[in-house]
Design an enzyme around this catalytic site. Structure first.
Site, PDB file in Angstrom:
ATOM      1  CG  ASP A 299      60.643  59.329  -8.052  1.00  0.00           C
ATOM      2  OD1 ASP A 299      61.101  60.460  -7.807  1.00  0.00           O
ATOM      3  OD2 ASP A 299      59.977  59.074  -9.067  1.00  0.00           O
ATOM      4  CE  LYS A 306      57.107  59.808  -7.877  1.00  0.00           C
ATOM      5  NZ  LYS A 306      56.500  59.665  -9.200  1.00  0.00           N
ATOM      6  CG  ASP A 376      57.712  62.517 -10.626  1.00  0.00           C
ATOM      7  OD1 ASP A 376      58.494  61.701 -10.095  1.00  0.00           O
ATOM      8  OD2 ASP A 376      56.481  62.335 -10.697  1.00  0.00           O
ATOM      9  CD  GLU A 378      62.825  59.751 -11.104  1.00  0.00           C
ATOM     10  OE1 GLU A 378      62.692  58.534 -10.916  1.00  0.00           O
ATOM     11  OE2 GLU A 378      61.858  60.507 -11.321  1.00  0.00           O
ATOM     12  NE  ARG A 380      61.320  60.464 -18.553  1.00  0.00           N
ATOM     13  CZ  ARG A 380      60.048  60.751 -18.817  1.00  0.00           C
ATOM     14  NH1 ARG A 380      59.750  61.541 -19.839  1.00  0.00           N
ATOM     15  NH2 ARG A 380      59.084  60.244 -18.094  1.00  0.00           N
TER      16      ARG A 380
END
Length: 533
Positions: A299, A306, A376, A378, A380
């Protein structure tokens, strides 16, 4: 790229062998030789001298005196987590050393947590001493409780043997590993022997599942992409004769899984939807437990990128998927009488020209729409399709487990897993199994005001609250609950517990396998209890 079976634990190398008091053949004596005797001691036993009875064998006066001297100097007080190795100097035939292992207060040692933790510390101490064979007397308890204590001790010993996989060129030259623990069981009836053996088998399955989940979580992102995760799921399901279905990126779009398709759309490694079905009973109308795990193999945050510091930890963003694949070992070995479907939406969240963007509106499997405020957030989004798919496959109650938020660290640090639910009895049942398993889970509230924070002006729901630093873990969980609908549902946020930067207590550095044991207990009942399996 190496096959995963070389990188991920498939069997535990250390064996625990019960030894019973009975006539033995001469050629068996050498097989029973152990390098050290591990003695588990409460603080009260240390102070009273009763620990010598707990050793299961006569302890020479000279060694008893040496232990008293250690206690007087503050080197060993019987506190949980303390270990101390003493050379026997030939005074205890068959043992080169006596390994003292603290159990803490006597009242605490009556429960399983102390024995599990002490087992972890004992295994680590044995590894630190370079010991390959260890002997340990049976835990002291009444017959009704001894199976549970044996289960906890064995599980702890196996968990304490965990070592993070190494990718160094010299990884073939590993230090000596603990190969065997002889459990000194004394005399027992045939039924008692069978019961203890079942406890050991259950502990082995749970520890293997945890090792496996830890290894999978620790794999670098270039070793584990959605396709390799799907192949591993197929291999594992085939090993235990379970049905596994994998949807590729085309099947995902055909099923209308726009959430998973959007999150995976920015990567050169396309997404996969994995489903494994377990049927443990002939009852056709039995509840089907839907277990949904977040499988983001790496991620970056996508377009909502991030910060680079610490991003390497994002190899662990598939920690929920690792837990559920680890549970395949539990289901396959212990065969609980339940129906379950395991669903893993797997994707890489990468920034590119094809990545989804803040402001996008996407449709998920049931046709409902999601406004994307933050790419970010993502996990859920893919879990929305995951829980909808689990329901389509017949799930009547749902548990999702995910490294969902960093916000959970603000609430609980890396100590406890957060929980959100729409069904209080279901939540309390799961919390009771977490306590049995020795894992820390704490619930968040589910108030209407939190649902209001997810209302969108342009879609059915938005994937982040406008003030996403407020109640971040709660609103993230409730986003998933929106798609669970009326089905009883519990969300487990392991954003703080699935990965540790440093070893802490009984938990290792890196992937921890948090929630394997809780969910294993939920599926199997108390694994050491008579008649649960």
């Amino acid at each position: 790229m190496e096959p995963l079976d070389r990188l991920v634990t498939q069997e535990l190398s250390m064996k625990i062998r019960p030894v019973w008091d009975e006539p033995r053949e001469d050629n068996e004596a050498e097989e029973d030789a152990s390098q050290a005797l591990a003695v588990f001691i409460t603080r009260e036993e240390l102070e009273s001298g009763a620990w010598t009875m707990a050793a299961g064998t006569e302890v020479p006066a000279a060694i008893v005196g040496a232990v008293r001297e250690l206690a007087a100097r503050g080197r060993f007080s019987g506190r949980l987590g303390e270990t101390e190795a003493l050379p026997t100097l030939g005074l205890m035939p068959g043992y080169q050393a006596l390994l003292l292992c603290g159990l803490g207060e006597a009242a605490r040692a009556e429960g399983t947590d102390a024995w599990r933790d002490a087992g972890v510390y004992a295994a680590r101490a044995a590894l630190g001493q370079g010991l390959e064979r260890l002997a340990a007397p049976l835990p002291r308890a009444g017959r009704a409780a001894v199976r549970e204590l044996v289960y906890a001790l064995a599980e702890g010993l196996w968990l304490g043997c965990y070592r993070m996989p190494s990718f160094a060129a010299s990884r073939g030259t590993r230090p000596p590993a603990l190969k065997e623990v002889a459990l000194l069981c004394g005399r027992a009836t045939a039924d008692e022997r069978a019961g203890l053996q079942r406890s050991l088998e259950a502990a082995y399955a749970m520890a293997l599942a945890t090792h496996y989940a830890r290894d999978l979580t620790n794999l670098p992102g270039n070793y584990l992409v959605p396709e390799t995760l799907a192949r591993e799921a197929q291999t594992l399901a085939a090993r235990y004769g379970l049905e596994c279905t994998v949807l590729d990126e085309h099947g995902i779009r055909e099923q209308g899984m726009g959430g998973l398709a959007a999150v995976g759309g920015g990567s050169a490694n396309p997404p996969r939807m994995i489903a494994i079905r377990y049927r443990g009973t002939e009852e056709e109308n039995a509840d089907v437990i839907g277990l949904v795990g977040k499988g983001i193999t790496f991620d970056t945050g996508g377009i909502s990128l991030k910060k680079p510091e610490g991003m390497e930890e994002m190899i662990s963003d598939m920690g929920g998927a690792a837990v559920l694949l680890g549970l395949i070992h539990v289901l396959g070995r212990l065969r609980p009488q339940v129906h379950a479907v395991i669903v893993i939406p797997a994707a890489e969240n990468m920034p590119s020209g094809s990545a989804f963007k803040p402001g996008d509106v996407i449709s998920v499997m049931n046709g409902q729409t999601v406004e994307i405020l933050n790419t970010d957030a993502e996990g859920r989004v893919v879990l929305a399709d995951g829980v909808l798919y689990a329901k389509a496959l017949g799930a009547t109650r749902l548990i999702d487990v995910a490294t969902l938020t960093g916000a959970v660290l603000v609430s609980f640090a890396d100590v406890a897993t957060g929980a959100v639910s729409n069904d209080e009895p279901f939540l309390q049942e799961l919390l009771s199994y977490a306590r049995q398993a020795g894992e820390k889970v704490w619930p968040f509230p589910n108030y209407p005001e939190y649902h209001d924070m997810l209302k969108s002006r342009v879609a059915d729901i938005k994937n982040a609250a406008s003030r996403d630093r407020w109640a971040g873990s709660i609103t993230a969980g409730l986003f998933i609950g929106f798609f669970a609908g009326d089905a009883p549902w519990v969300h487990l946020d392991t954003g703080g517990t699935a990965w540790l930067w440093n070893e802490r207590g009984t938990e290792p550095q890196g992937g921890t396998g948090a929630m394997v044991r809780t969910l294993g207990h939920y599926l199997c009942g108390s694994p050491a209890a008579e008649g649960d399996i």
